[in-house]
Each structure stands twice: as structure tokens, then as C-alpha cells.
Design a protein around this motif. Structure first.
Motif, PDB file in Angstrom:
ATOM      1  N   UNK A  47       0.834  -1.209   0.000  1.00  0.00           N
ATOM      2  CA  UNK A  47       0.000   0.000   0.000  1.00  0.00           C
ATOM      3  C   UNK A  47       0.859   1.246   0.000  1.00  0.00           C
ATOM      4  N   UNK A  48       1.952   1.217   0.794  1.00  0.00           N
ATOM      5  CA  UNK A  48       2.850   2.376   0.832  1.00  0.00           C
ATOM      6  C   UNK A  48       3.535   2.627  -0.500  1.00  0.00           C
ATOM      7  N   UNK A  49       4.029   1.545  -1.105  1.00  0.00           N
ATOM      8  CA  UNK A  49       4.698   1.679  -2.408  1.00  0.00           C
ATOM      9  C   UNK A  49       3.708   2.158  -3.470  1.00  0.00           C
ATOM     10  N   UNK A  50       2.494   1.630  -3.420  1.00  0.00           N
ATOM     11  CA  UNK A  50       1.473   2.026  -4.394  1.00  0.00           C
ATOM     12  C   UNK A  50       1.123   3.501  -4.235  1.00  0.00           C
ATOM     13  N   UNK A  51       1.024   3.956  -2.962  1.00  0.00           N
ATOM     14  CA  UNK A  51       0.730   5.365  -2.736  1.00  0.00           C
ATOM     15  C   UNK A  51       1.865   6.249  -3.243  1.00  0.00           C
ATOM     16  N   UNK A  52       3.105   5.778  -3.012  1.00  0.00           N
ATOM     17  CA  UNK A  52       4.263   6.550  -3.510  1.00  0.00           C
ATOM     18  C   UNK A  52       4.260   6.605  -5.040  1.00  0.00           C
ATOM     19  N   UNK A  53       3.872   5.497  -5.671  1.00  0.00           N
ATOM     20  CA  UNK A  53       3.785   5.462  -7.143  1.00  0.00           C
ATOM     21  C   UNK A  53       2.733   6.435  -7.646  1.00  0.00           C
ATOM     22  N   UNK A 164      -7.838  13.481 -21.804  1.00  0.00           N
ATOM     23  CA  UNK A 164      -7.467  12.359 -20.936  1.00  0.00           C
ATOM     24  C   UNK A 164      -5.958  12.217 -20.941  1.00  0.00           C
ATOM     25  N   UNK A 165      -5.345  12.441 -19.836  1.00  0.00           N
ATOM     26  CA  UNK A 165      -3.900  12.229 -19.674  1.00  0.00           C
ATOM     27  C   UNK A 165      -3.697  10.839 -19.057  1.00  0.00           C
ATOM     28  N   UNK A 166      -2.915   9.998 -19.727  1.00  0.00           N
ATOM     29  CA  UNK A 166      -2.621   8.641 -19.236  1.00  0.00           C
ATOM     30  C   UNK A 166      -1.115   8.490 -19.154  1.00  0.00           C
ATOM     31  N   UNK A 167      -0.641   8.049 -17.987  1.00  0.00           N
ATOM     32  CA  UNK A 167       0.781   7.745 -17.797  1.00  0.00           C
ATOM     33  C   UNK A 167       0.886   6.277 -17.424  1.00  0.00           C
ATOM     34  N   UNK A 168       1.695   5.551 -18.171  1.00  0.00           N
ATOM     35  CA  UNK A 168       1.899   4.125 -17.927  1.00  0.00           C
ATOM     36  C   UNK A 168       3.310   3.889 -17.419  1.00  0.00           C
ATOM     37  N   UNK A 169       3.404   3.079 -16.369  1.00  0.00           N
ATOM     38  CA  UNK A 169       4.729   2.731 -15.818  1.00  0.00           C
ATOM     39  C   UNK A 169       4.795   1.220 -15.646  1.00  0.00           C
ATOM     40  N   UNK A 170       5.876   0.644 -16.149  1.00  0.00           N
ATOM     41  CA  UNK A 170       6.053  -0.807 -16.043  1.00  0.00           C
ATOM     42  C   UNK A 170       6.031  -1.232 -14.567  1.00  0.00           C
ATOM     43  N   UNK A 171       5.294  -2.282 -14.294  1.00  0.00           N
ATOM     44  CA  UNK A 171       5.113  -2.722 -12.905  1.00  0.00           C
ATOM     45  C   UNK A 171       6.230  -3.667 -12.444  1.00  0.00           C
ATOM     46  N   UNK A 172       7.139  -4.045 -13.359  1.00  0.00           N
ATOM     47  CA  UNK A 172       8.167  -4.994 -12.981  1.00  0.00           C
ATOM     48  C   UNK A 172       9.045  -4.507 -11.829  1.00  0.00           C
ATOM     49  N   UNK A 173       9.537  -3.262 -11.816  1.00  0.00           N
ATOM     50  CA  UNK A 173      10.352  -2.812 -10.672  1.00  0.00           C
ATOM     51  C   UNK A 173       9.580  -2.891  -9.339  1.00  0.00           C
ATOM     52  N   UNK A 174       8.300  -2.576  -9.432  1.00  0.00           N
ATOM     53  CA  UNK A 174       7.476  -2.671  -8.223  1.00  0.00           C
ATOM     54  C   UNK A 174       7.426  -4.113  -7.724  1.00  0.00           C
ATOM     55  N   UNK A 175       7.189  -5.059  -8.656  1.00  0.00           N
ATOM     56  CA  UNK A 175       7.130  -6.463  -8.265  1.00  0.00           C
ATOM     57  C   UNK A 175       8.467  -6.958  -7.728  1.00  0.00           C
ATOM     58  N   UNK A 176       9.557  -6.474  -8.298  1.00  0.00           N
ATOM     59  CA  UNK A 176      10.876  -6.885  -7.816  1.00  0.00           C
ATOM     60  C   UNK A 176      11.124  -6.384  -6.390  1.00  0.00           C
ATOM     61  N   UNK A 177      10.717  -5.140  -6.131  1.00  0.00           N
ATOM     62  CA  UNK A 177      10.882  -4.594  -4.774  1.00  0.00           C
ATOM     63  C   UNK A 177      10.044  -5.384  -3.776  1.00  0.00           C
ATOM     64  N   UNK A 178       8.799  -5.678  -4.179  1.00  0.00           N
ATOM     65  CA  UNK A 178       7.911  -6.439  -3.282  1.00  0.00           C
ATOM     66  C   UNK A 178       8.467  -7.839  -3.037  1.00  0.00           C
ATOM     67  N   UNK A 179       8.993  -8.484  -4.095  1.00  0.00           N
ATOM     68  CA  UNK A 179       9.551  -9.820  -3.948  1.00  0.00           C
ATOM     69  C   UNK A 179      10.755  -9.817  -3.013  1.00  0.00           C
ATOM     70  N   UNK A 180      11.637  -8.820  -3.185  1.00  0.00           N
ATOM     71  CA  UNK A 180      12.810  -8.723  -2.306  1.00  0.00           C
ATOM     72  C   UNK A 180      12.386  -8.465  -0.863  1.00  0.00           C
TER      73      UNK A 180
END
Length: 461
Positions: A47-53, A164-180
Motif C-alpha cells: 500500500x505504501x509503495x502504491x501510494x508513492x507510485x 485524458x492524460x494517461x501515464x503508464x509505468x512498467x510494474x516490474x520494478x514494483x514487483x521486484x521490490x515487493x519480492x525482495x
């Protein structure tokens, strides 16, 4: 045939010790707590990482907005390259931006965007203008964070356009941080759980040490090395150890009582046996009189046996049921006169009319049978019994004209096995039984000198 082995297996199964039970239960609770805590911590971290994102992409949106300019209503201009973040200008960098008009037609995309609008149209959520949203989407087998914001743009002429402004960010770094983080979390929580179990084992060993000590002392008591459990136990166990000690003492007291009762029984049976023996030796007694005497004494012996058995199992019975004193004393006097007829003893009984005493009948005969027997044994020729009520108490006095009892041994003869003269027949049991029964009724015994010249025994109830 099949049930017996199963029952035997169940009977032979050793139950878990308290320490094993506590460790097992604590381990289960600890594992549940560790697993639950890991999920809570992981969810909080996500939740914290998602809020920061969300906040970071919100800032990226404002940087894009600062470079935007509306040429005419519905025609928004953005430069091909965005200076604020170079990732927008690098193909497949993992961060891209797209802008749609109010008809959801793509009007601009950053250089980093690798999406084919026809094949991979970015889904736009339903939201209100001025409301930023963050969601997770999957495109081309890749997971992304999608930030979406509907901006209202007002032209100088007052026309309002929606973009409509859309910003896309790859979720892989997020998943790597969560996995670590998850791996580190499980590692440290496992170490913590093992450490806690080790500490709990030590604490439980120390906590249960008094119980192990009690078991050890009980084994020593069984072997005869100790008499009772020690009193150095925690407050929670003191009541238990005190009850165990009391139980041990009661068992020993009961065993001692059984032995004493055998002696008391033999001692009590002497008088009726002596009466029957005297009657048999007296040739002047006819058959009818002899039968009457023997029948009476056999009945008395039966009462004595029942009484002693009752005392052996439950101790002196303090039954507050009154009995008449005069008939009982007369019966004792008659029996003892026959026993000691060779001494030609005169037994004088003086009882207040209608005097009642709150004693069990068996206890009464046991007490005054012994006291009168001793008086007859030591007297020269005369025994005097007087019963009366004095100051609210029933007082029965037995006197004789024998040698008396020296003052220095008066207390000693009340103890079991103590005798005044070893040359005189007896076991030293009678007066100890008298003392025990009188004490059970909260009575009193006084030994003094008689006016007749011998001993005086005064019993008050």
C-alpha cells in the motif's frame, strides 16, 4: 477380538507432558501469528509503495501539463520530447504518456510509448474531471500501473475541452521490490520465530521447574527418603502442595489409627471377657444366671467391635445426641464389681436425677469404662462416682482409696503406652484413648488427690 488390541494401544499411549503441550500450542499460535503478521506487513508495504507510485505519477502528470498548450479547442499541443524526464523520450523505457481528447481518440504519445493504438488500445476508466486514479492493467503480457486524469481546458473564447492524460509505468520494478521485501520479511520473521521458540523453551523449563521438583520429591517420599513436600513453592502451587502434604499426613494418621484401634479393641474387650471368666469360675452361678451374664457381655463385645471399627475409619464421632448418665454408670459399676469380686470392691454411684450428657454411647462407655477400670485396679476397697451439672457443664468425678497418683506423673499417664507401675497388668492404652475422646468433645480432664486417700479423676463436658 479386534477391539481389545485397539483398547490396549490407547491405554499404552503416553500422554504429552505439560512442557510438550505448551511448546506445541505456543508453536501453533506463533506460526499463525508470524504468517498473519507477514501478510499484514506485506500488504502495508504494498500500500505504501502504491501510494508513492501514485504521487510520483501525479507529479509526472503536472510536468506534462506544464508543457501542454491548446492551439484551438480540441487541438492540444505537446512537444515531441519532454525535458522533465528523459524516460519519456527513450523507447521502451518503461515510462510513457498518452493524451486522448474527449472522444477518446489518441492525439499525442511520448517517444517511449511502444503501443499500437489499433491493436493495444489503453482502456480508459470512468472518472470525473479533476480526479486522478491509479490502476493496474495488463497489456501485451506486461503489467503496468496506469495513472489517469481528465483535465478541463478553457479557451480564451470560453470553450471547455476535456483531455485524458494517461501515464503508464512498467510494474516490474514494483514487483521486484515487493519480492525482495517478501524474501527479507520471511527470513527475519523465521529467525524471530526460532529465537522466540528457543526463549519460550528456556522460560517454560524455568517456569515448570517447581512441578518437576514436586515430582522428584514425591518419588523420594515413595522411597521413604522424605516425609513431606517442602514449602518452598510458588504461590500458585502452595495450595496443591499443602493439600498433598495434608493427604500424606492423613494417610499416615489413618495407618497409625488402625494400629492403635487394634490395641484399643483388645483393651476394651478385656472387661467383658473378665466378667464372663469370673462368672464361669463362680460355681455359685446357676446356668440361667451364667447365660444372662454371657449374653449381656457378648452384646457388649459386639458393640465394642462396631464402635472401634467406626473409630478406625472416621475417628471419634462427636454426636451431639444426649444419653442418660445414671443407667450407663450403673451398668459399668455392676460389670466391674463382678470383674474385681475377689477384691470385694464397693462402687458407690451418685448421679443427679435425670442427668443427661451429650456423648455418643460408645464414646461414653469407652471413656468411663477405662476410668472406672483403673480406679478398681488401684483401689484398696472403695470407688466413688459422682455425676452432676456444675456451671453449665456435666461433671463426672471418679475417686478411689488407693495409693493415688504422684503429681509429677499425672500428665504422663495420659500419653499412649505410659504406665504408672510396670508390675501392674495393663498396656498403657486406656487413658490415652480417654484423652483423645475427651479432646474431641472439647472436654477437660483433671487429676487430683481424693478425700478417700487415693486418686481423683474429674471429667467435664
Amino acid at each position: 477380538m479386534t477391539n481389545k488390541p485397539q483398547q490396549q494401544v490407547k491405554a499404552n499411549k503416553t500422554p504429552y507432558s505439560l512442557q510438550r503441550r505448551l511448546l506445541l500450542n505456543t508453536s501453533i499460535v506463533l506460526v499463525f501469528f508470524i504468517v498473519a503478521m507477514s501478510f499484514v506487513l506485506l500488504d502495508s508495504y504494498k500500500t505504501g509503495i502504491r501510494q508513492a507510485t501514485f504521487e510520483r505519477l501525479y507529479a509526472q502528470f503536472y510536468s506534462l501539463l506544464s508543457y501542454a498548450d491548446e492551439l484551438e479547442p480540441g487541438d492540444l499541443f505537446l512537444p515531441e520530447e519532454i525535458p522533465s524526464d528523459k524516460r519519456f523520450n527513450q523507447y521502451n523505457s518503461g515510462l510513457s504518456a498518452l493524451v486522448y481528447d474527449e472522444t477518446e481518440s489518441l492525439i499525442w504519445k511520448s517517444l517511449s510509448a511502444r503501443y499500437d493504438q489499433e491493436q493495444h488500445k489503453v482502456p480508459l476508466p470512468l472518472s470525473l474531471p479533476g480526479e486522478g486514479t491509479l490502476a493496474e492493467i495488463t497489456m501485451d503480457d506486461t503489467d503496468y500501473f496506469r495513472f489517469h486524469y481528465i483535465a478541463e481546458w478553457e479557451s480564451p473564447e470560453g470553450a471547455i475541452s476535456l483531455y485524458h492524460f494517461v501515464i503508464l509505468e512498467n510494474k516490474r520494478p514494483f514487483d521486484q521490490v515487493i519480492s525482495a521485501y517478501r524474501n527479507q520479511l520471511w527470513f527475519w520473521l523465521s529467525i524471530m520465530a526460532l529465537s522466540l521458540l528457543a526463549i519460550l523453551f528456556v522460560v517454560m523449563r524455568w517456569t515448570l521447574r517447581p512441578i518437576r521438583r514436586a515430582v522428584k520429591e514425591l518419588r523420594q517420599i515413595e522411597k521413604g527418603l522424605l516425609s513431606t513436600l517442602s514449602d518452598q513453592y510458588p504461590q500458585e502451587l502452595q495450595r496443591l502442595t499443602e493439600n498433598i502434604n495434608r493427604f500424606i499426613q492423613n494417610e499416615r494418621h489413618q495407618s497409625k489409627r488402625y494400629k492403635e484401634t487394634l490395641g484399643n479393641l483388645a483393651h476394651s474387650l478385656k472387661t467383658p471377657l473378665a466378667v464372663m471368666n469370673t462368672a464361669l469360675q463362680n460355681k455359685s452361678n446357676d446356668a440361667e444366671e451364667l447365660s444372662s451374664i454371657c449374653s449381656e457381655q457378648i452384646g457388649r463385645m459386639d458393640q465394642i467391635v462396631a464402635y472401634q471399627l467406626q473409630r478406625a475409619t472416621s475417628g471419634p464421632q462427636v454426636m451431639m445426641r444426649s444419653m442418660e448418665v445414671e443407667p450407663a454408670l450403673d451398668k459399668l459399676a455392676t460389670s466391674l464389681t463382678k470383674v474385681y469380686q475377689d477384691k470385694n470392691i464397693s462402687i458407690e454411684v451418685d448421679v443427679s436425677k435425670g442427668l443427661m450428657i451429650a456423648l455418643n454411647e460408645g464414646d461414653f462407655y469407652e471413656v468411663f469404662g477405662n476410668v472406672l477400670d483403673n480406679a478398681c485396679k488401684w483401689t484398696e476397697s472403695k470407688v466413688r462416682v459422682k455425676a452432676q451439672r456444675v456451671a453449665g457443664k456435666v461433671q463426672i468425678t471418679v475417686e478411689d482409696n488407693g495409693p493415688g497418683i504422684p503429681e509429677n506423673v499425672r500428665l504422663a499417664i495420659l500419653s499412649r503406652g505410659k504406665r504408672l507401675d510396670e508390675t501392674v497388668e495393663g498396656q498403657g492404652i486406656g487413658m490415652s484413648v480417654v484423652t483423645e475422646i475427651v479432646a474431641a468433645y472439647n472436654g477437660e480432664i483433671d487429676i487430683d488427690s481424693s478425700e478417700l486417700g487415693g486418686a481423683l479423676m474429674r471429667l467435664s463436658f
